[in-house]
Each structure stands twice: as structure tokens, then as C-alpha cells.
Design a protein around this motif. Structure first.
Motif: not given
Length: 75
Positions: A19-24, A31-34, A62-68
Motif C-alpha cells: 500500500s505504501l509503495f502504491l501511494t509513492e 484507501p485507494s491503495a488498499l 509488490y512487483e507482481l501487484l504492480k504488473k497486475e
């Protein structure tokens, strides 16, 4: 701490970090990141103890999530 408690702790830690990585990386609010994390296939795999994904580093997951998130696919 039981094995179940340990795995829950690790999963929660990974979710927090992702979630922190997404916000950055994407200028999201918390809330959006979660929402992205909890509605992803990556999170489903993270919760599945048989995948062993919960023992990987938050950066790896996170790398998997970011790609998704960017492609709409989890490969």
C-alpha cells in the motif's frame, strides 16, 4: 507465536508495504491503495498458504501487484 499468527503477521506486513509503495509510485491515497491490494489476484495468491508467497519480500510481491495493476493481468 503460532505458525498461523506468523503467517498472518507476514501477510499484513506485505499488505502495508505494498500500500505504501502504491501511494509513492502512483500518488494514490491510502484507501485507494488498499482497495487495489485487497481486490487483486496478487492478494488472493498471497493469502493462499500453498503458494508460499507470504514468505517472499514485500518488494517482490509488490512487483507482481504492480504488473497486475498496470496490465490488468497477473503472469
Amino acid at each position: 507465536m503460532t505458525t498461523e499468527q506468523q503467517s498472518t503477521f507476514l501477510i499484513n506486513h506485505i499488505v502495508d508495504q505494498m500500500s505504501l509503495f502504491l501511494t509513492e509510485d502512483f500518488n494514490m491515497d491510502i484507501p485507494s491503495a488498499l482497495n487495489v491490494v485487497y481486490n487483486s489476484k496478487t492478494f488472493s495468491f498471497l493469502q493462499d498458504k500453498n503458494t508460499g508467497l507470504y514468505v517472499e519480500s514485500p518488494s517482490y510481491v509488490y512487483e507482481l501487484l504492480k504488473k497486475e495493476y498496470q496490465t490488468g493481468k497477473l503472469n
